[in-house]
Design a protein around this motif. Structure first.
Motif, PDB file in Angstrom:
ATOM      1  N   LYS A 166     -72.059 -32.996   7.401  1.00  0.00           N
ATOM      2  CA  LYS A 166     -73.225 -32.132   7.632  1.00  0.00           C
ATOM      3  C   LYS A 166     -72.836 -30.670   7.810  1.00  0.00           C
ATOM      4  O   LYS A 166     -73.672 -29.783   7.680  1.00  0.00           O
ATOM      5  CB  LYS A 166     -73.983 -32.592   8.881  1.00  0.00           C
ATOM      6  CG  LYS A 166     -74.842 -33.816   8.631  1.00  0.00           C
ATOM      7  CD  LYS A 166     -75.693 -34.121   9.847  1.00  0.00           C
ATOM      8  CE  LYS A 166     -76.480 -35.406   9.638  1.00  0.00           C
ATOM      9  NZ  LYS A 166     -77.005 -35.917  10.900  1.00  0.00           N
ATOM     10  N   CYS A 167     -71.565 -30.413   8.179  1.00  0.00           N
ATOM     11  CA  CYS A 167     -71.086 -29.034   8.342  1.00  0.00           C
ATOM     12  C   CYS A 167     -70.621 -28.453   7.016  1.00  0.00           C
ATOM     13  O   CYS A 167     -70.149 -27.328   6.964  1.00  0.00           O
ATOM     14  CB  CYS A 167     -69.910 -28.973   9.301  1.00  0.00           C
ATOM     15  SG  CYS A 167     -70.136 -29.872  10.798  1.00  0.00           S
ATOM     16  N   LEU A 168     -70.683 -29.252   5.936  1.00  0.00           N
ATOM     17  CA  LEU A 168     -70.082 -28.823   4.669  1.00  0.00           C
ATOM     18  C   LEU A 168     -71.131 -28.496   3.610  1.00  0.00           C
ATOM     19  O   LEU A 168     -72.168 -29.155   3.530  1.00  0.00           O
ATOM     20  CB  LEU A 168     -69.182 -29.947   4.128  1.00  0.00           C
ATOM     21  CG  LEU A 168     -67.978 -30.320   4.982  1.00  0.00           C
ATOM     22  CD1 LEU A 168     -67.309 -31.577   4.419  1.00  0.00           C
ATOM     23  CD2 LEU A 168     -66.961 -29.184   5.027  1.00  0.00           C
ATOM     24  N   ARG A 169     -70.815 -27.497   2.817  1.00  0.00           N
ATOM     25  CA  ARG A 169     -71.648 -27.229   1.634  1.00  0.00           C
ATOM     26  C   ARG A 169     -71.379 -28.277   0.568  1.00  0.00           C
ATOM     27  O   ARG A 169     -72.274 -28.664  -0.174  1.00  0.00           O
ATOM     28  CB  ARG A 169     -71.295 -25.859   1.047  1.00  0.00           C
ATOM     29  CG  ARG A 169     -71.544 -24.697   1.971  1.00  0.00           C
ATOM     30  CD  ARG A 169     -71.226 -23.392   1.239  1.00  0.00           C
ATOM     31  NE  ARG A 169     -71.072 -22.289   2.152  1.00  0.00           N
ATOM     32  CZ  ARG A 169     -72.086 -21.612   2.680  1.00  0.00           C
ATOM     33  NH1 ARG A 169     -73.318 -21.930   2.360  1.00  0.00           N
ATOM     34  NH2 ARG A 169     -71.869 -20.624   3.520  1.00  0.00           N
ATOM     35  N   VAL A 170     -70.104 -28.671   0.464  1.00  0.00           N
ATOM     36  CA  VAL A 170     -69.671 -29.628  -0.548  1.00  0.00           C
ATOM     37  C   VAL A 170     -68.691 -30.577   0.136  1.00  0.00           C
ATOM     38  O   VAL A 170     -67.767 -30.116   0.802  1.00  0.00           O
ATOM     39  CB  VAL A 170     -68.893 -28.914  -1.690  1.00  0.00           C
ATOM     40  CG1 VAL A 170     -68.623 -29.859  -2.831  1.00  0.00           C
ATOM     41  CG2 VAL A 170     -69.605 -27.666  -2.176  1.00  0.00           C
TER      42      VAL A 170
END
Ligand SMILES: [Mn+2]
Length: 301
Positions: free
Chosen positions: A129-133
């Motif tokens: 959830k903290c990641l763009r990808v």
């Protein structure tokens, strides 16, 4: 995205204690596809079951020196790190501004001390959830496209976040990146000695000591090196806080992160000043270091 049958087959293979590679081949999927499938299940225990204590596995360190010869009396280096690409808190804009300044100031070389990517931290629930990808291929593509291009070279070692990919997939993402971006040179995992003419630099992430232990302090790192073999400069990061100290005669630059503060950092009330260093070196006629000076550059939001 994945069919019900695929999920149940995956669960079945997991219950039969198949390892990650066996699961990939039995499902007929690539490792990245299986990682996506695992991500989508949002069950942390699957990571632990498949990968065990991933933090014990790290790629082996290259103890050789990386030599560069620059036929110049004066060189300028830029030191930076902890860019955490693909984190939702990364900042391609400010990183591009930073490289603009680096180009403008006629810099010969950029050193990046790792945590280039945010990786995929397997032991925190909902890390994706903290990641763009969150896939390997996706992060690799993101870095290839968005990391600012530079007319000289950026030399990089991996940080603990880059190494998560090694722990999950046995891949060194910066090695693959350097094949796609000729201005980025991967010097190996965690740390590497660099020699430029008569100047020696230890470029290291700064999270583990030479024996692999995590009680890292820069003083302890230096004391572990025989006095006559100590480098002139050490560049490290990891703590996301910039500082300069002369320790046992070694010039130690710790670089801040070039990313926005995470909600965790903000909740703790920590400040997140972004910065990097310019270091100017003068050599004598024999290539020996004559004079070094530096300047800390703030990266303004
Ligand atoms: Mn970091």
């Amino acid at each position: 995205m994945f069919s019900k049958e695929l999920y149940s087959k995956f669960r079945y293979l997991l219950s039969k204690n198949r390892n990650f590679n066996e699961i990939c081949s039995e499902l007929g999927l690539s490792d990245n596809e299986v990682m996506l499938l695992i991500n989508s299940l949002k069950d942390n225990s699957i990571y632990i079951k498949l990968f065990g204590d991933v933090f014990e596995k790290r790629p082996s360190i290259d103890e050789t020196t990386y030599h560069i010869s620059l036929n110049k009396e004066h060189i300028r280096l830029a030191l930076l790190g902890d860019t955490h690409l693909c984190s939702k808190n990364d900042t391609i804009d400010l990183l591009t501004d930073t490289y603009y300044t680096i180009e403008e100031k006629n810099t010969d070389l950029v050193l990046h001390c790792g945590d280039f990517f945010d990786g995929l931290y397997p032991n925190i629930e909902d890390y994706y959830k903290c990641l763009r990808v969150s896939s390997y291929e996706g992060q690799l593509e993101y870095g290839t496209i968005y990391y600012p291009s530079y007319s000289n070279k950026t030399l990089v070692v991996s940080g603990n976040h880059d190494d998560y990919w090694y722990q999950l997939l046995h891949k060194e993402i910066l090695s693959d990146l350097s094949k796609k971006r000729e201005d980025i040179i991967y010097l190996g995992p965690n740390r590497r000695r660099i020699a430029i003419n008569g100047l020696t630099i230890d470029l290291l992430h700064g999270d583990i000591l030479q024996n692999g232990k995590k009680n890292f302090t820069i003083g302890m790192y230096i004391r572990n090196i025989d006095e006559e073999k100590r480098p002139v400069i050490i560049h490290h990061g990891h703590t996301h806080y910039g500082s300069y100290n002369n320790i046992y005669g070694v010039r130690c630059y710790r670089t801040a992160a070039i990313m926005h503060a995470s909600p965790y950092i903000l909740s703790k009330g920590y400040k997140n000043p972004m910065s990097f260093y310019f270091v100017d070196i003068d050599f004598d006629d024999n290539g020996k270091v004559k004079k070094i000076k530096h300047r800390k550059e703030c990266v303004y939001k």
